[in-house]
Scaffold this motif. Structure first.
Motif, PDB file in Angstrom:
ATOM      1  N   PHE A  32      -7.720   8.213 -11.967  1.00 29.81           N
ATOM      2  CA  PHE A  32      -6.721   9.125 -12.530  1.00 29.81           C
ATOM      3  C   PHE A  32      -6.213   8.634 -13.886  1.00 29.81           C
ATOM      4  O   PHE A  32      -5.754   9.439 -14.689  1.00 29.81           O
ATOM      5  CB  PHE A  32      -5.557   9.329 -11.554  1.00 29.81           C
ATOM      6  CG  PHE A  32      -4.852   8.068 -11.142  1.00 29.81           C
ATOM      7  CD1 PHE A  32      -3.806   7.553 -11.891  1.00 29.81           C
ATOM      8  CD2 PHE A  32      -5.225   7.392  -9.986  1.00 29.81           C
ATOM      9  CE1 PHE A  32      -3.150   6.404 -11.503  1.00 29.81           C
ATOM     10  CE2 PHE A  32      -4.573   6.234  -9.599  1.00 29.81           C
ATOM     11  CZ  PHE A  32      -3.544   5.729 -10.352  1.00 29.81           C
ATOM     12  N   VAL A  33      -6.304   7.325 -14.148  1.00 28.40           N
ATOM     13  CA  VAL A  33      -5.972   6.796 -15.469  1.00 28.40           C
ATOM     14  C   VAL A  33      -7.130   7.004 -16.429  1.00 28.40           C
ATOM     15  O   VAL A  33      -6.955   7.444 -17.570  1.00 28.40           O
ATOM     16  CB  VAL A  33      -5.590   5.302 -15.383  1.00 28.40           C
ATOM     17  CG1 VAL A  33      -5.333   4.738 -16.774  1.00 28.40           C
ATOM     18  CG2 VAL A  33      -4.376   5.109 -14.488  1.00 28.40           C
ATOM     19  N   SER A  34      -8.331   6.689 -15.958  1.00 31.80           N
ATOM     20  CA  SER A  34      -9.528   6.846 -16.790  1.00 31.80           C
ATOM     21  C   SER A  34      -9.726   8.298 -17.216  1.00 31.80           C
ATOM     22  O   SER A  34     -10.139   8.572 -18.350  1.00 31.80           O
ATOM     23  CB  SER A  34     -10.753   6.347 -16.025  1.00 31.80           C
ATOM     24  OG  SER A  34     -11.922   6.514 -16.765  1.00 31.80           O
ATOM     25  N   ASP A  35      -9.422   9.234 -16.328  1.00 33.83           N
ATOM     26  CA  ASP A  35      -9.603  10.657 -16.653  1.00 33.83           C
ATOM     27  C   ASP A  35      -8.680  11.097 -17.784  1.00 33.83           C
ATOM     28  O   ASP A  35      -9.035  11.995 -18.553  1.00 33.83           O
ATOM     29  CB  ASP A  35      -9.346  11.512 -15.412  1.00 33.83           C
ATOM     30  CG  ASP A  35     -10.475  11.401 -14.396  1.00 33.83           C
ATOM     31  OD1 ASP A  35     -11.545  10.893 -14.763  1.00 33.83           O
ATOM     32  OD2 ASP A  35     -10.275  11.813 -13.236  1.00 33.83           O
ATOM     33  N   ARG A  36      -7.516  10.480 -17.882  1.00 30.29           N
ATOM     34  CA  ARG A  36      -6.591  10.848 -18.962  1.00 30.29           C
ATOM     35  C   ARG A  36      -7.022  10.235 -20.292  1.00 30.29           C
ATOM     36  O   ARG A  36      -6.862  10.841 -21.346  1.00 30.29           O
ATOM     37  CB  ARG A  36      -5.169  10.400 -18.613  1.00 30.29           C
ATOM     38  CG  ARG A  36      -4.531  11.238 -17.515  1.00 30.29           C
ATOM     39  CD  ARG A  36      -3.078  10.827 -17.292  1.00 30.29           C
ATOM     40  NE  ARG A  36      -2.417  11.702 -16.337  1.00 30.29           N
ATOM     41  CZ  ARG A  36      -1.847  12.856 -16.637  1.00 30.29           C
ATOM     42  NH1 ARG A  36      -1.868  13.300 -17.881  1.00 30.29           N
ATOM     43  NH2 ARG A  36      -1.267  13.586 -15.710  1.00 30.29           N
ATOM     44  N   ILE A  37      -7.574   9.034 -20.228  1.00 35.93           N
ATOM     45  CA  ILE A  37      -7.998   8.375 -21.459  1.00 35.93           C
ATOM     46  C   ILE A  37      -9.325   8.936 -21.957  1.00 35.93           C
ATOM     47  O   ILE A  37      -9.542   9.095 -23.159  1.00 35.93           O
ATOM     48  CB  ILE A  37      -8.109   6.855 -21.233  1.00 35.93           C
ATOM     49  CG1 ILE A  37      -6.743   6.279 -20.839  1.00 35.93           C
ATOM     50  CG2 ILE A  37      -8.635   6.154 -22.490  1.00 35.93           C
ATOM     51  CD1 ILE A  37      -6.776   4.809 -20.485  1.00 35.93           C
ATOM     52  N   PHE A  38     -10.216   9.245 -21.011  1.00 34.15           N
ATOM     53  CA  PHE A  38     -11.541   9.762 -21.364  1.00 34.15           C
ATOM     54  C   PHE A  38     -11.745  11.117 -20.683  1.00 34.15           C
ATOM     55  O   PHE A  38     -12.484  11.232 -19.704  1.00 34.15           O
ATOM     56  CB  PHE A  38     -12.638   8.788 -20.924  1.00 34.15           C
ATOM     57  CG  PHE A  38     -12.419   7.380 -21.399  1.00 34.15           C
ATOM     58  CD1 PHE A  38     -12.688   7.030 -22.710  1.00 34.15           C
ATOM     59  CD2 PHE A  38     -11.924   6.407 -20.532  1.00 34.15           C
ATOM     60  CE1 PHE A  38     -12.489   5.735 -23.156  1.00 34.15           C
ATOM     61  CE2 PHE A  38     -11.718   5.118 -20.970  1.00 34.15           C
ATOM     62  CZ  PHE A  38     -11.997   4.775 -22.284  1.00 34.15           C
ATOM     63  N   PRO A  39     -11.073  12.155 -21.140  1.00 32.12           N
ATOM     64  CA  PRO A  39     -11.135  13.459 -20.452  1.00 32.12           C
ATOM     65  C   PRO A  39     -12.524  14.069 -20.447  1.00 32.12           C
ATOM     66  O   PRO A  39     -12.823  14.917 -19.595  1.00 32.12           O
ATOM     67  CB  PRO A  39     -10.147  14.319 -21.250  1.00 32.12           C
ATOM     68  CG  PRO A  39     -10.048  13.666 -22.594  1.00 32.12           C
ATOM     69  CD  PRO A  39     -10.211  12.195 -22.335  1.00 32.12           C
ATOM     70  N   THR A  86     -14.106  14.663 -13.792  1.00 25.37           N
ATOM     71  CA  THR A  86     -14.766  15.535 -12.816  1.00 25.37           C
ATOM     72  C   THR A  86     -13.767  16.560 -12.311  1.00 25.37           C
ATOM     73  O   THR A  86     -12.637  16.213 -11.947  1.00 25.37           O
ATOM     74  CB  THR A  86     -15.303  14.717 -11.635  1.00 25.37           C
ATOM     75  OG1 THR A  86     -16.216  13.730 -12.123  1.00 25.37           O
ATOM     76  CG2 THR A  86     -16.028  15.618 -10.639  1.00 25.37           C
ATOM     77  N   THR A  87     -14.169  17.816 -12.305  1.00 22.75           N
ATOM     78  CA  THR A  87     -13.289  18.886 -11.836  1.00 22.75           C
ATOM     79  C   THR A  87     -13.539  19.129 -10.353  1.00 22.75           C
ATOM     80  O   THR A  87     -14.692  19.282  -9.925  1.00 22.75           O
ATOM     81  CB  THR A  87     -13.537  20.174 -12.632  1.00 22.75           C
ATOM     82  OG1 THR A  87     -13.323  19.918 -14.022  1.00 22.75           O
ATOM     83  CG2 THR A  87     -12.593  21.275 -12.180  1.00 22.75           C
ATOM     84  N   TYR A  88     -12.466  19.153  -9.577  1.00 21.79           N
ATOM     85  CA  TYR A  88     -12.568  19.392  -8.139  1.00 21.79           C
ATOM     86  C   TYR A  88     -11.929  20.727  -7.807  1.00 21.79           C
ATOM     87  O   TYR A  88     -10.787  20.984  -8.177  1.00 21.79           O
ATOM     88  CB  TYR A  88     -11.876  18.270  -7.358  1.00 21.79           C
ATOM     89  CG  TYR A  88     -12.496  16.907  -7.588  1.00 21.79           C
ATOM     90  CD1 TYR A  88     -13.589  16.486  -6.847  1.00 21.79           C
ATOM     91  CD2 TYR A  88     -11.979  16.047  -8.557  1.00 21.79           C
ATOM     92  CE1 TYR A  88     -14.153  15.236  -7.053  1.00 21.79           C
ATOM     93  CE2 TYR A  88     -12.541  14.795  -8.772  1.00 21.79           C
ATOM     94  CZ  TYR A  88     -13.630  14.403  -8.016  1.00 21.79           C
ATOM     95  OH  TYR A  88     -14.188  13.168  -8.230  1.00 21.79           O
ATOM     96  N   ARG A  89     -12.690  21.560  -7.117  1.00 25.00           N
ATOM     97  CA  ARG A  89     -12.178  22.884  -6.758  1.00 25.00           C
ATOM     98  C   ARG A  89     -11.511  22.849  -5.394  1.00 25.00           C
ATOM     99  O   ARG A  89     -11.892  22.081  -4.512  1.00 25.00           O
ATOM    100  CB  ARG A  89     -13.311  23.903  -6.745  1.00 25.00           C
ATOM    101  CG  ARG A  89     -13.935  24.167  -8.111  1.00 25.00           C
ATOM    102  CD  ARG A  89     -15.016  25.228  -8.012  1.00 25.00           C
ATOM    103  NE  ARG A  89     -16.073  24.829  -7.081  1.00 25.00           N
ATOM    104  CZ  ARG A  89     -17.080  25.613  -6.711  1.00 25.00           C
ATOM    105  NH1 ARG A  89     -17.129  26.858  -7.143  1.00 25.00           N
ATOM    106  NH2 ARG A  89     -18.013  25.172  -5.896  1.00 25.00           N
ATOM    107  N   GLN A  92      -4.766  15.679  -2.715  1.00 25.76           N
ATOM    108  CA  GLN A  92      -6.209  15.806  -2.888  1.00 25.76           C
ATOM    109  C   GLN A  92      -6.828  14.506  -3.399  1.00 25.76           C
ATOM    110  O   GLN A  92      -7.931  14.134  -2.987  1.00 25.76           O
ATOM    111  CB  GLN A  92      -6.525  16.958  -3.841  1.00 25.76           C
ATOM    112  CG  GLN A  92      -6.278  18.334  -3.260  1.00 25.76           C
ATOM    113  CD  GLN A  92      -7.147  18.630  -2.055  1.00 25.76           C
ATOM    114  OE1 GLN A  92      -8.378  18.683  -2.160  1.00 25.76           O
ATOM    115  NE2 GLN A  92      -6.524  18.814  -0.905  1.00 25.76           N
ATOM    116  N   TYR A  93      -6.131  13.813  -4.290  1.00 25.31           N
ATOM    117  CA  TYR A  93      -6.634  12.515  -4.743  1.00 25.31           C
ATOM    118  C   TYR A  93      -6.685  11.531  -3.572  1.00 25.31           C
ATOM    119  O   TYR A  93      -7.680  10.815  -3.385  1.00 25.31           O
ATOM    120  CB  TYR A  93      -5.746  11.961  -5.856  1.00 25.31           C
ATOM    121  CG  TYR A  93      -6.088  10.536  -6.230  1.00 25.31           C
ATOM    122  CD1 TYR A  93      -7.244  10.251  -6.945  1.00 25.31           C
ATOM    123  CD2 TYR A  93      -5.260   9.476  -5.832  1.00 25.31           C
ATOM    124  CE1 TYR A  93      -7.570   8.936  -7.271  1.00 25.31           C
ATOM    125  CE2 TYR A  93      -5.581   8.175  -6.158  1.00 25.31           C
ATOM    126  CZ  TYR A  93      -6.733   7.908  -6.886  1.00 25.31           C
ATOM    127  OH  TYR A  93      -7.064   6.605  -7.195  1.00 25.31           O
TER     128      TYR A  93
END
Length: 496
Positions: A29-36, A40-43, A372-373
């Motif tokens: 969740f940190v990496s996703d903010r730094i490297f958007p 990965t998108t979760y439906r 969900q996380y």
């Protein structure tokens, strides 16, 4: 040389070795903010709330073991501490925060639901080919899905022991490897005891995994057996099997098959809602009978949360719990001292999983990003929390200073500070109930992020790749030829 535009800068940085390592080591969740660009998108799908519920339950299991290992004074029911006053977190409903045992039963109901969902959908759509394909795929991959991450984690524990980071290994490496092989084969991956606690070496918390596997196979067999019968006969048969499991004292079988029964209700309800016009649906939801049902569902949640606070000891002395304990039916009432709670945990788990799916507010919470996380890393949390606690709780939770006691001239005099004080217990103390509660809270703030971080890494490095490996292995092994020889042409007996 012109520098790259701002929009391209993250992509350029993400190719650097140090940046790639940072992206791997940081929580997702940190990496996703730094490297958007790598996010990965979760439906959200119709049963996503079950993933969220499983995630929150896994975190509560960690809270449970953390509390039992470090703050045993908080475990008894409120008012039943014999040497001190009780903490507010020991009150009913509050104590569900660290009540891990009922969460295991919720795991099993959810597993029965999730594993049955696609096969039951195929049955209702009259697509038996899809049913058999889905069931065969789930059966093929189930062992690798459950056992693979556990084998890897216990081997990592072996390595940590040999390196001296966990309890010093008393055996040589070859002896330790042989012991690990025995634990992996006869405990972690041993499905023949059905619902017996095998207490696996290297990680005792993995006792549920062989039970999960054995009852997954039972569930698949029941699905196959009832796949071609009429819906009412199928549901009546499953219900009869539920009663039979309870009559035999088999709580895990009851919970898995209850998940199947809930799926039937869920699929039927979903099909009816599709047929309704939106106005009819709103009218039905606002009717008096619907309000009564919602009230009953809220009551089920409240009763389930109360039962979830069932203590490990002194259930017969705990107000409210002692009533349920006295009403435990045979054979659970006579099996062992934990059997009554297993019966009530199982029954309440079934009703709570059903009620949560019907209550829009609760369902939305479990479909939210936090739950969900937790759901995505839930299996990793369950596997990793024990080793992480063994690694860090000694230093982080620590112990208070030991004061000198006795007279110096007397023979029973003990000097203080035989072991140095350390951790949050030395900062906040554990002399009073308030100090214990504060130490418990701040210790959780320190240890919790480490467990989540380790689980996130394990999920990405081990758990998720094993899931993908299972899919690739299945595809590699599939016989996709269109012309299959008849049994007679191969000399097979049709009566076999």
């Amino acid at each position: 040389m012109l520098s790259p535009p701002n929009s391209a800068l993250p992509r350029v940085l993400s190719r650097q070795p140090l940046t790639r390592a940072l992206r791997v080591l940081l929580p997702s969740f940190v990496s996703d903010r730094i490297f958007p660009e790598h996010r990965t998108t979760y439906r959200v799908h119709p049963t996503s709330y079950l993933d969220g519920l499983r995630g929150i339950a896994a975190v509560i299991v960690f809270f449970c073991h953390y509390t039992e290992n470090n703050f045993s004074a908080l475990i008894p029911s409120y008012g039943l501490n014999y040497d001190r006053t009780s903490s507010v977190v020991q009150l009913p409903y509050f104590r569900i925060i660290f009540s891990g045992r009922p969460m295991v039963h919720i795991f099993f109901v959810i597993s029965g639901f999730v594993l049955s969902y696609k096969p039951v959908q195929a049955i209702h759509s009259r697509d038996l080919d899809k049913f058999y394909t889905t069931l065969a795929s789930s059966t093929f991959r189930r062992a690798l899905r459950l056992f693979g991450p556990c084998v890897v984690s216990t081997f990592m524990i072996l390595c940590l022991r040999q390196m001296g980071y966990l309890r010093p290994a008393r055996e040589t490496l070859s002896e330790e490897l042989w012991k690990w092989k025995d634990a992996a084969f006869h405990q972690v991956t041993w499905p023949w005891s059905w619902d017996f606690d095998l207490k696996p070496a290297y990680d005792i918390h993995l006792w549920t995994i062989p039970i999960e596997f054995a009852h997954s196979m039972l569930l698949f067999m029941v699905l196959l057996m009832l796949s071609r019968v009429k819906m009412r006969i199928r549901m009546a048969s499953v219900f009869a099997l539920l009663i039979y499991c309870l009559a035999c004292g088999k709580w895990a079988g009851f919970e898995f098959l209850a998940g199947l029964f809930l799926v039937e209700i869920f699929v039927i309800k979903s099909a009816r809602e599709k047929d309704w016009e939106s106005s009819e649906r709103e009218q039905a939801q606002n009717s008096t009978s619907a309000m009564i049902i919602k009230t009953a569902q809220i009551a089920i949640i409240l009763i389930g949360l109360f039962i979830g606070g069932w203590p490990n000891h002194d259930a017969d002395k705990t107000p409210g719990i002692r009533y349920f304990n006295s009403k435990t039916p045979y054979p659970f009432a006579t099996m062992d001292y934990l059997a009554p709670q297993k019966f009530w945990f199982g029954v309440s788990a079934v009703f709570m999983v059903w009620a949560i799916g019907e209550l829009g507010g609760l369902k939305k919470f479990f479909e939210g990003p936090l739950a969900q996380y937790c759901g995505r890393i839930s299996y990793a949390v369950y596997i990793c929390h024990g080793p992480v606690m063994d690694l860090f709780q000694g230093a982080l939770i620590g112990r208070p200073a030991v004061p000198a006691h006795g007279e110096q001239e007397e023979t029973d005099f003990a000097a203080g500070g035989l072991l140095p004080d350390s951790g949050v217990k030395s900062v906040f103390g554990i002399s009073t109930t308030f100090q214990i509660t504060v130490s418990w809270f701040f210790g959780l703030l320190l240890l919790g992020p480490l467990v989540i971080w380790a689980a996130d890494l394990f999920w990405r490095a081990v758990d998720d790749p094993i899931v993908k490996l299972g899919k690739r292995l299945e595809m590699a092994c599939l016989d996709d030829s269109t012309d299959h020889p008849s049994p007679r042409s191969q000399g097979y007996s049709l009566a076999a």
